[in-house]
Design a protein around this motif. Structure first.
Motif, PDB file in Angstrom:
ATOM      1  N   LEU A   7       0.870  -1.173   0.000  1.00 53.75           N
ATOM      2  CA  LEU A   7       0.000   0.000   0.000  1.00 53.75           C
ATOM      3  C   LEU A   7       0.907   1.224   0.000  1.00 53.75           C
ATOM      4  O   LEU A   7       1.642   1.453   0.961  1.00 53.75           O
ATOM      5  CB  LEU A   7      -0.891   0.025   1.242  1.00 53.75           C
ATOM      6  CG  LEU A   7      -2.021  -0.977   1.323  1.00 53.75           C
ATOM      7  CD1 LEU A   7      -2.700  -0.908   2.691  1.00 53.75           C
ATOM      8  CD2 LEU A   7      -3.033  -0.719   0.224  1.00 53.75           C
ATOM      9  N   ALA A  16      -2.655   0.330  -4.209  1.00 55.17           N
ATOM     10  CA  ALA A  16      -2.323  -1.023  -3.756  1.00 55.17           C
ATOM     11  C   ALA A  16      -1.811  -1.842  -4.922  1.00 55.17           C
ATOM     12  O   ALA A  16      -2.244  -1.666  -6.062  1.00 55.17           O
ATOM     13  CB  ALA A  16      -3.557  -1.702  -3.158  1.00 55.17           C
ATOM     14  N   ALA A 168      -6.989  -1.278   6.091  1.00 55.07           N
ATOM     15  CA  ALA A 168      -7.272  -0.589   4.826  1.00 55.07           C
ATOM     16  C   ALA A 168      -8.542   0.255   4.926  1.00 55.07           C
ATOM     17  O   ALA A 168      -8.598   1.367   4.405  1.00 55.07           O
ATOM     18  CB  ALA A 168      -7.395  -1.600   3.692  1.00 55.07           C
ATOM     19  N   LEU A 177      -7.307  -2.131  -1.861  1.00 55.26           N
ATOM     20  CA  LEU A 177      -6.706  -3.365  -1.350  1.00 55.26           C
ATOM     21  C   LEU A 177      -7.488  -4.585  -1.834  1.00 55.26           C
ATOM     22  O   LEU A 177      -6.905  -5.563  -2.287  1.00 55.26           O
ATOM     23  CB  LEU A 177      -6.634  -3.363   0.169  1.00 55.26           C
ATOM     24  CG  LEU A 177      -5.992  -4.607   0.784  1.00 55.26           C
ATOM     25  CD1 LEU A 177      -4.523  -4.725   0.402  1.00 55.26           C
ATOM     26  CD2 LEU A 177      -6.141  -4.611   2.299  1.00 55.26           C
TER      27      LEU A 177
END
Length: 181
Positions: A7, A16, A168, A177
């Motif tokens: 990330l 991501a 996330a 993500l």
């Protein structure tokens, strides 16, 4: 089963990408991989999750030393990816022969002579005894996400099976993500 992702914080938000760690052999190599994913020395989080067993986070900010958190060091030690994160410095011991960790773990991922899985109730079997004992439970910098709005107490309470999703979500990048899962 493992899930790994990077990330990277950018001017436009978080990006991501999934990543393979098969060729990564050390925390330094992992930090370099993370730095390559970040424009302008921005923050990069390396996320590693072993389904239901443990998760690890590595935070890389430019050329600063990486900051590491592992949710369960004893379980992570039984993993090739955990070996990358569990440095002698993090474990609080003198540097060893680079092959020592490899010699301690058989090819099947278990400690020499140990054939059974770590049981949640059996804390004695979770780590070897003696000065090289690896603590069962969290290890590292639980405060590594504090300036991003996730305090150490929250990180310590995260369950391994949904920790990365919760992180996330708190960072506002759950969709990016999930797109690489």
């Amino acid at each position: 089963m493992y899930f790994t992702a990077l990330l990277a914080r950018t001017d436009d938000g978080w990006e991501a990408s999934d990543t393979e760690l098969d060729d990564v052999e050390s925390l330094d190599e992992l930090a370099e991989l993370a730095r390559e994913a970040a424009p302008d020395d921005e923050t990069v989080l390396v996320c590693i999750e072993q389904e239901g067993a443990w998760f690890g986070l590595v935070r890389v900010d430019g050329e600063d030393d990486p900051r590491v958190f592992v949710s369960d060091a004893a379980r992570a030690l039984r993993s090739a990816y955990g070996e990358i994160l569990l440095t002698d410095e993090l474990l609080g011991r003198e540097p060893e022969d680079p092959d020592a960790l490899e010699q301690m773990v058989d090819l099947d991922g278990t400690e020499d002579g140990v054939e059974e899985e770590i049981e949640d109730d059996d804390e004695e079997s979770a780590a070897p005894s003696g000065s090289d004992a690896v603590p069962r439970g969290p290890l590292g910098d639980a405060d590594l996400l504090a300036d991003l709005g996730i305090d150490a107490g929250t990180v310590l309470k995260l369950a391994p099976d949904d920790a990365l999703s919760e992180i996330a979500d708190a960072l506002g990048c759950a969709e990016v993500l999930e797109a690489v899962r």
